[in-house]
Design an enzyme around this catalytic site. Structure first.
Site, PDB file in Angstrom:
ATOM      1  N   SER A  29       0.768  -1.220  -0.094  1.00  0.00           N
ATOM      2  CA  SER A  29       0.098  -0.075  -0.038  1.00  0.00           C
ATOM      3  C   SER A  29       0.995   1.360  -0.017  1.00  0.00           C
ATOM      4  O   SER A  29       1.813   1.302   0.944  1.00  0.00           O
ATOM      5  CB  SER A  29      -0.848   0.098   1.313  1.00  0.00           C
ATOM      6  OG  SER A  29      -1.827  -0.905   1.062  1.00  0.00           O
ATOM      7  N   HIS A  59      -3.030   0.729  -4.405  1.00  0.00           N
ATOM      8  CA  HIS A  59      -2.147  -0.343  -5.029  1.00  0.00           C
ATOM      9  C   HIS A  59      -1.955   0.355  -6.354  1.00  0.00           C
ATOM     10  O   HIS A  59      -2.734   1.003  -7.019  1.00  0.00           O
ATOM     11  CB  HIS A  59      -2.618  -1.687  -4.857  1.00  0.00           C
ATOM     12  CG  HIS A  59      -2.167  -2.221  -3.612  1.00  0.00           C
ATOM     13  ND1 HIS A  59      -1.473  -3.270  -3.492  1.00  0.00           N
ATOM     14  CD2 HIS A  59      -2.998  -1.679  -2.214  1.00  0.00           C
ATOM     15  CE1 HIS A  59      -1.456  -3.559  -2.060  1.00  0.00           C
ATOM     16  NE2 HIS A  59      -2.224  -2.630  -1.431  1.00  0.00           N
ATOM     17  N   HIS A  81      -5.308  -9.613  -0.980  1.00  0.00           N
ATOM     18  CA  HIS A  81      -5.326  -9.725   0.297  1.00  0.00           C
ATOM     19  C   HIS A  81      -6.206 -10.711   0.602  1.00  0.00           C
ATOM     20  O   HIS A  81      -7.120 -10.857  -0.206  1.00  0.00           O
ATOM     21  CB  HIS A  81      -5.489  -8.558   1.577  1.00  0.00           C
ATOM     22  CG  HIS A  81      -4.774  -7.318   0.982  1.00  0.00           C
ATOM     23  ND1 HIS A  81      -4.725  -6.620  -0.080  1.00  0.00           N
ATOM     24  CD2 HIS A  81      -3.528  -6.842   1.632  1.00  0.00           C
ATOM     25  CE1 HIS A  81      -3.847  -5.566  -0.045  1.00  0.00           C
ATOM     26  NE2 HIS A  81      -2.912  -5.786   1.108  1.00  0.00           N
ATOM     27  N   TYR A  83      -8.199 -10.926   2.855  1.00  0.00           N
ATOM     28  CA  TYR A  83      -9.563 -10.214   3.337  1.00  0.00           C
ATOM     29  C   TYR A  83     -10.464  -9.769   2.195  1.00  0.00           C
ATOM     30  O   TYR A  83     -11.759  -9.306   2.279  1.00  0.00           O
ATOM     31  CB  TYR A  83      -9.516  -9.019   4.446  1.00  0.00           C
ATOM     32  CG  TYR A  83      -8.635  -7.946   3.789  1.00  0.00           C
ATOM     33  CD1 TYR A  83      -8.950  -7.011   2.955  1.00  0.00           C
ATOM     34  CD2 TYR A  83      -7.272  -7.382   4.145  1.00  0.00           C
ATOM     35  CE1 TYR A  83      -8.352  -5.928   2.482  1.00  0.00           C
ATOM     36  CE2 TYR A  83      -6.578  -6.622   3.732  1.00  0.00           C
ATOM     37  CZ  TYR A  83      -7.139  -5.681   2.797  1.00  0.00           C
ATOM     38  OH  TYR A  83      -6.561  -4.658   2.278  1.00  0.00           O
ATOM     39  N   GLU A  84      -9.966  -9.861   0.949  1.00  0.00           N
ATOM     40  CA  GLU A  84     -10.806  -9.380  -0.169  1.00  0.00           C
ATOM     41  C   GLU A  84     -11.633 -10.249  -0.822  1.00  0.00           C
ATOM     42  O   GLU A  84     -12.590 -10.198  -1.473  1.00  0.00           O
ATOM     43  CB  GLU A  84      -9.680  -8.781  -1.209  1.00  0.00           C
ATOM     44  CG  GLU A  84      -9.055  -7.458  -0.894  1.00  0.00           C
ATOM     45  CD  GLU A  84      -8.088  -7.198  -2.059  1.00  0.00           C
ATOM     46  OE1 GLU A  84      -8.363  -7.018  -3.216  1.00  0.00           O
ATOM     47  OE2 GLU A  84      -6.697  -7.288  -1.886  1.00  0.00           O
ATOM     48  N   ALA A 111       2.924  -2.288   4.083  1.00  0.00           N
ATOM     49  CA  ALA A 111       2.668  -1.209   5.048  1.00  0.00           C
ATOM     50  C   ALA A 111       2.315  -2.024   6.446  1.00  0.00           C
ATOM     51  O   ALA A 111       1.698  -2.861   6.500  1.00  0.00           O
ATOM     52  CB  ALA A 111       1.576  -0.310   4.672  1.00  0.00           C
ATOM     53  N   MET A 206      -1.391  -6.964   7.326  1.00  0.00           N
ATOM     54  CA  MET A 206      -2.726  -7.910   6.682  1.00  0.00           C
ATOM     55  C   MET A 206      -2.010  -8.604   5.419  1.00  0.00           C
ATOM     56  O   MET A 206      -3.003  -9.015   4.679  1.00  0.00           O
ATOM     57  CB  MET A 206      -3.863  -6.937   6.440  1.00  0.00           C
ATOM     58  CG  MET A 206      -4.491  -6.206   7.721  1.00  0.00           C
ATOM     59  SD  MET A 206      -5.852  -5.085   7.244  1.00  0.00           S
ATOM     60  CE  MET A 206      -5.939  -4.321   8.549  1.00  0.00           C
ATOM     61  N   SER A 207      -0.943  -8.730   5.191  1.00  0.00           N
ATOM     62  CA  SER A 207      -0.400  -9.298   3.999  1.00  0.00           C
ATOM     63  C   SER A 207       0.982 -10.115   4.131  1.00  0.00           C
ATOM     64  O   SER A 207       1.215 -10.495   5.209  1.00  0.00           O
ATOM     65  CB  SER A 207      -0.162  -8.225   2.833  1.00  0.00           C
ATOM     66  OG  SER A 207       1.085  -7.558   3.191  1.00  0.00           O
ATOM     67  N   ASN A 230       2.363   3.410  10.943  1.00  0.00           N
ATOM     68  CA  ASN A 230       1.519   3.928  12.288  1.00  0.00           C
ATOM     69  C   ASN A 230       1.846   2.926  13.503  1.00  0.00           C
ATOM     70  O   ASN A 230       2.571   2.136  13.474  1.00  0.00           O
ATOM     71  CB  ASN A 230       0.011   3.935  12.186  1.00  0.00           C
ATOM     72  CG  ASN A 230      -0.269   2.270  11.774  1.00  0.00           C
ATOM     73  OD1 ASN A 230      -0.429   1.695  10.772  1.00  0.00           O
ATOM     74  ND2 ASN A 230      -0.722   1.454  13.044  1.00  0.00           N
ATOM     75  N   HIS A 242      -7.045   3.501   7.035  1.00  0.00           N
ATOM     76  CA  HIS A 242      -6.435   3.105   5.483  1.00  0.00           C
ATOM     77  C   HIS A 242      -5.870   4.436   4.911  1.00  0.00           C
ATOM     78  O   HIS A 242      -4.782   4.598   4.406  1.00  0.00           O
ATOM     79  CB  HIS A 242      -7.417   2.244   4.724  1.00  0.00           C
ATOM     80  CG  HIS A 242      -6.932   1.713   3.460  1.00  0.00           C
ATOM     81  ND1 HIS A 242      -5.559   1.264   3.416  1.00  0.00           N
ATOM     82  CD2 HIS A 242      -7.055   1.952   2.015  1.00  0.00           C
ATOM     83  CE1 HIS A 242      -5.243   0.849   2.100  1.00  0.00           C
ATOM     84  NE2 HIS A 242      -6.259   1.507   1.403  1.00  0.00           N
TER      85      HIS A 242
HETATM   86  N1  HPA Z   1      -2.435  -3.206  11.462  1.00  0.00           N
HETATM   87  C1  HPA Z   1      -2.727  -3.968  10.447  1.00  0.00           C
HETATM   88  N2  HPA Z   1      -2.151  -3.685   9.181  1.00  0.00           N
HETATM   89  C2  HPA Z   1      -1.640  -2.312   8.970  1.00  0.00           C
HETATM   90  C3  HPA Z   1      -1.441  -1.575  10.046  1.00  0.00           C
HETATM   91  C4  HPA Z   1      -2.005  -2.109  11.421  1.00  0.00           C
HETATM   92  O1  HPA Z   1      -1.711  -1.066  12.396  1.00  0.00           O
HETATM   93  N3  HPA Z   1      -0.796  -0.361   9.666  1.00  0.00           N
HETATM   94  C5  HPA Z   1      -0.562  -0.774   8.298  1.00  0.00           C
HETATM   95  N4  HPA Z   1      -1.278  -1.957   7.758  1.00  0.00           N
END
Ligand code: HPA
Length: 268
Positions: A29, A59, A81, A83-84, A111, A206-207, A230, A242
């Site tokens: 991302s 993306h 991903h 989750y998609e 990310a 998440m990947s 973050n 996001h």
């Molecule tokens: N959690 C999960 N996926 C992420 C995060 C997070 O804090 N930041 C960027 N992708």
């Protein structure tokens, strides 16, 4: 390799030539712009039957085959991903194609949220290992005995060492740590973050984990770098969304570009 992958390899080689690629890069991302730096042939995922419809904003859903810093690469500008689609093997076909194009290794980028105060937003982390906190596996349903993939040193020690040297040579701090895969798409709760911290995670995302499992299954080496966008839930007052991920990714992306380019320069 599946028939679809064989067909796609031929389709791609008809357009981009059949010289083998060395590395496959998956861009996470907000990190998709590196695809535009490759001197080569770009093919939209939409033209590659069975490729993900990379529906996540931030993306860059195209495959670029060509040269970056003198090395022949396949750059995947976007990923699917779990989750998609609810499918853990959503990236299997692209990785089979990478293998069919001659790829030796996958380098995944993503990310991620940080669980370590010494790794704030904008930091980079080279994955040393992972925790599959989702409990899902992209090889469920695979019939062959090859499904019993050993995962020790899944993040290739030699590639990691080369990435760390490249970071040092580029004056970029590259932390090392363990990445926990959370299925998403909701973010983690603070209690979940406290739990995975106790289990030994340094970052969460998440990947990447299903991709690394698939890469090892296919006989590709693997390495991965997280861009910290973050602090994980409950660790700071920073917003988690996001939008925030996309806004913060460029902080690490410039450093990531430097490291990857330097790394490739040493691989010719
Ligand atoms: N959690 C999960 N996926 C992420 C995060 C997070 O804090 N930041 C960027 N992708």
């Amino acid at each position: 390799m599946s028939r679809n992958a064989d067909d796609l390899v031929r389709f791609i080689q008809d357009r981009a030539g059949d010289a083998p690629v060395k590395y496959g890069l998956i861009l996470g991302s907000g990190l998709g712009h590196l695809a535009d730096a490759v001197d080569g042939v770009s093919i939209d995922y939409a033209k590659l039957t069975g490729f993900p419809h990379a529906g996540v904003s931030g993306h860059n859903p195209k495959l670029v085959i060509g040269t970056l810093e003198g090395v022949r690469v396949a750059v995947f500008g976007g990923r699917a991903h779990y989750y998609e689609t609810g499918r853990g093997d959503a990236m299997r076909l692209p990785l089979e194609v990478l293998k069919g194009l001659g790829g030796e290794a996958l380098i995944a980028t993503n990310a991620a949220g940080s669980l370590r105060p010494d790794m704030p937003t904008g930091s980079l982390m080279c994955l040393t290992d992972h925790i599959n906190f989702s409990g899902l596996n992209p090889l469920i349903g695979e019939q062959s005995d090859a499904r019993f993939v050993p995962m020790k040193d899944a993040y290739d020690p030699a590639l990691r060492a080369a990435l760390l040297s490249a970071a040092q040579a580029s004056d970029v701090d590259l932390a090392q740590g363990v990445y926990a895969w959370y299925s998403g798409p909701s973010f983690e709760t603070p209690a979940e973050i406290r739990a995975i911290k106790l289990l030994g995670a340094d970052a969460v995302g998440m990947s990447t984990v299903p991709e690394v499992i698939l890469a090892r299954f296919l006989g590709l080496k693997a390495a991965a770098i997280s861009t910290i966008t973050n602090m994980a839930a409950g660790m700071s007052d920073e917003a988690i969304s996001h939008e925030h991920t996309k806004a913060m990714a460029p902080l690490g992306a410039a450093k990531l570009d430097k490291v990857l380019r330097r790394f490739l320069q040493t691989q010719t």
